[in-house]
Design a protein around this motif. Structure first.
Motif, PDB file in Angstrom:
ATOM      1  N   THR A   9       0.836  -1.186   0.000  1.00 56.82           N
ATOM      2  CA  THR A   9       0.000   0.000   0.000  1.00 56.82           C
ATOM      3  C   THR A   9       0.878   1.246   0.000  1.00 56.82           C
ATOM      4  O   THR A   9       2.104   1.152  -0.003  1.00 56.82           O
ATOM      5  CB  THR A   9      -0.966   0.007   1.204  1.00 56.82           C
ATOM      6  OG1 THR A   9      -1.932   1.048   1.038  1.00 56.82           O
ATOM      7  CG2 THR A   9      -0.216   0.247   2.513  1.00 56.82           C
ATOM      8  N   THR A  20      -1.422   4.957   6.454  1.00 57.71           N
ATOM      9  CA  THR A  20      -2.013   4.198   5.355  1.00 57.71           C
ATOM     10  C   THR A  20      -3.367   3.629   5.758  1.00 57.71           C
ATOM     11  O   THR A  20      -3.706   3.564   6.943  1.00 57.71           O
ATOM     12  CB  THR A  20      -1.118   3.019   4.948  1.00 57.71           C
ATOM     13  OG1 THR A  20      -1.142   2.044   6.006  1.00 57.71           O
ATOM     14  CG2 THR A  20       0.311   3.458   4.664  1.00 57.71           C
ATOM     15  N   LEU A  23      -4.272  -2.950   6.087  1.00 56.02           N
ATOM     16  CA  LEU A  23      -3.994  -4.177   5.357  1.00 56.02           C
ATOM     17  C   LEU A  23      -4.274  -5.355   6.283  1.00 56.02           C
ATOM     18  O   LEU A  23      -4.316  -5.203   7.503  1.00 56.02           O
ATOM     19  CB  LEU A  23      -2.523  -4.244   4.940  1.00 56.02           C
ATOM     20  CG  LEU A  23      -1.984  -3.163   4.006  1.00 56.02           C
ATOM     21  CD1 LEU A  23      -0.499  -3.401   3.749  1.00 56.02           C
ATOM     22  CD2 LEU A  23      -2.756  -3.166   2.691  1.00 56.02           C
ATOM     23  N   ASP A 162       3.426  -0.089  -6.371  1.00 56.25           N
ATOM     24  CA  ASP A 162       2.656   1.099  -5.981  1.00 56.25           C
ATOM     25  C   ASP A 162       3.376   2.335  -6.506  1.00 56.25           C
ATOM     26  O   ASP A 162       4.594   2.313  -6.709  1.00 56.25           O
ATOM     27  CB  ASP A 162       2.551   1.208  -4.451  1.00 56.25           C
ATOM     28  CG  ASP A 162       1.375   0.437  -3.896  1.00 56.25           C
ATOM     29  OD1 ASP A 162       0.235   0.869  -4.140  1.00 56.25           O
ATOM     30  OD2 ASP A 162       1.591  -0.588  -3.234  1.00 56.25           O
TER      31      ASP A 162
ATOM     32  N   GLN B  96      -6.779  -1.162  -1.561  1.00 54.78           N
ATOM     33  CA  GLN B  96      -6.742  -2.540  -2.026  1.00 54.78           C
ATOM     34  C   GLN B  96      -7.788  -2.750  -3.119  1.00 54.78           C
ATOM     35  O   GLN B  96      -8.821  -2.078  -3.165  1.00 54.78           O
ATOM     36  CB  GLN B  96      -7.009  -3.504  -0.871  1.00 54.78           C
ATOM     37  CG  GLN B  96      -6.101  -3.274   0.330  1.00 54.78           C
ATOM     38  CD  GLN B  96      -4.638  -3.269  -0.061  1.00 54.78           C
ATOM     39  OE1 GLN B  96      -4.116  -4.281  -0.513  1.00 54.78           O
ATOM     40  NE2 GLN B  96      -3.972  -2.134   0.074  1.00 54.78           N
TER      41      GLN B  96
END
Lengths: 233, 123
Positions: A9, A20, A23, A162, B96
């Motif tokens: 990410t 962030t 996850l 990314d 995601q």
């Protein structure tokens, strides 16, 4: 388990800290790698929501002409799980995160050469030199002076995972990975049309040997201590 | 990059809610922009002591379950970046893969009011 890219990410801000999104990483055993770009002199800390402590892989490299700096940090055998997020506290920080699965849980970092300022496309990192073993995962990063909308293309067989692209607001940057099959020295190679100066970094992490780990624990943690029979003495 | 939400120009205090916005399938991230003070716009968010914390939640099931989508902190006043005055404070967050994704959030303002406008772009 073969070494592989897990979750990844990114986050970036004009301000003082960026966190962030969440996850879901492995509960334990992963290597987490953080590529940090920020304004020169602006780095304070990195942290995550699982209380992991990060170690420097590639020390800060700064470029006065860009006014930017970058570094790579990592945590081996990281604690993970759901709602795993990452915080970079730095001035105008850009953070790129990748989870590596199947790496050694101790001594995973192999090569981490000094970062390189490059002013000509393709923008490359310092060479790693010969790797210790064939099966490794290289993580490369670039922080660019691009002032418009950037788009990074990864070369040298790397896969871009990314990128942060708004150069009017952020330090544009990208993270790429490469799984190696030989000990041959490697480096990153990026192209980006709006970039004329860049900071380039690379670090490699070693795959766990067969039998090294079982569910993230050392084989030796499962082995029984030797028991001596009376006639051995 | 597409703008999916616009925040009107106003004087905000306390908590500014960022209403629910859609994140297109295939999008890899989103950016929140809030207009800040420049020489040309001196009435926007002029005080360094006026700080904000922007927090975003993301849903991967159309708005039933929400989780952390990223956050950033900022302060007001005129600030330069890459040799120019910043017209916006911003935060970008990778997201995601998925479908039926949505976002929402809040801006908590300390030492307001804060005069600003803004938008959310999905890329």
């Amino acid at each position: 388990m073969a070494i592989a890219v897990g979750q990844h990410t990114s986050a970036s801000t004009t301000g003082a800290s960026a966190v962030t999104g969440n996850l879901t990483t492995q509960a334990s055993g992963s290597v987490i790698v953080l590529i940090c770009g920020y304004s020169s002199g602006g780095f304070t800390s990195v942290s995550d929501s699982k209380s992991n402590s990060y170690t420097t892989a590639v020390a800060e490299i700064a470029d006065a002409s860009m006014g930017a700096a970058a570094r790579i940090l990592y945590k081996e055998n990281a604690t993970g799980g759901a709602t795993h997020n990452f915080t970079l506290t730095a001035t105008a920080g850009s953070l790129l995160v990748v989870e590596i699965t199947g790496a050694k849980t101790s001594g995973a970092l192999d090569k981490a050469p000094i970062g390189l300022v490059d002013t000509a496309s393709p923008f490359t990192s310092t060479s790693t030199g010969t790797l210790t073993q064939a099966a490794e995962l290289a993580v490369g990063g670039i922080v660019s002076n691009a002032g418009g909308t950037a788009s990074f293309t990864a070369g040298a067989s790397f896969t871009r995972q990314d990128q942060i692209t708004d150069g009017t607001q952020f330090w544009c940057s990208a993270l790429g990975t490469l799984i190696t099959a030989a000990t041959t020295a490697i480096n990153t190679s990026w192209t980006e049309a709006g970039t004329s100066r860049s900071l380039n970094l690379i670090a490699t992490f070693m795959e766990a040997a067969a039998g090294d780990t079982l569910m993230g624990r050392s084989f030796y943690e499962f082995a029984e201590a030797p028991r001596w029979r009376s006639h051995d003495r | 990059m597409a703008t999916v939400l616009t925040i009107p120009l106003n004087d905000y205090t306390g908590t500014l809610a960022i209403p629910q916005f859609n994140i297109a399938d295939g999008a890899i991230g989103y950016t929140i922009y809030l207009a800040r003070c420049t020489t040309a716009t001196p009435t926007l968010w002029p005080n360094v002591s006026t700080t904000i914390e922007v927090s975003i939640e993301i849903s991967f099931d159309g708005g039933t379950v929400w989780g952390g989508g990223g956050s950033f902190t900022e302060s007001g006043g005129i600030r330069s970046f890459k040799g120019s005055e910043l017209a916006n404070s911003a935060g970008f967050f990778g997201i995601q893969a998925g479908t039926n994704r949505k976002g929402r959030g809040a801006v908590v303002i300390t030492n307001g009011p804060m005069r600003t406008s803004g938008r959310v772009d999905v890329s």
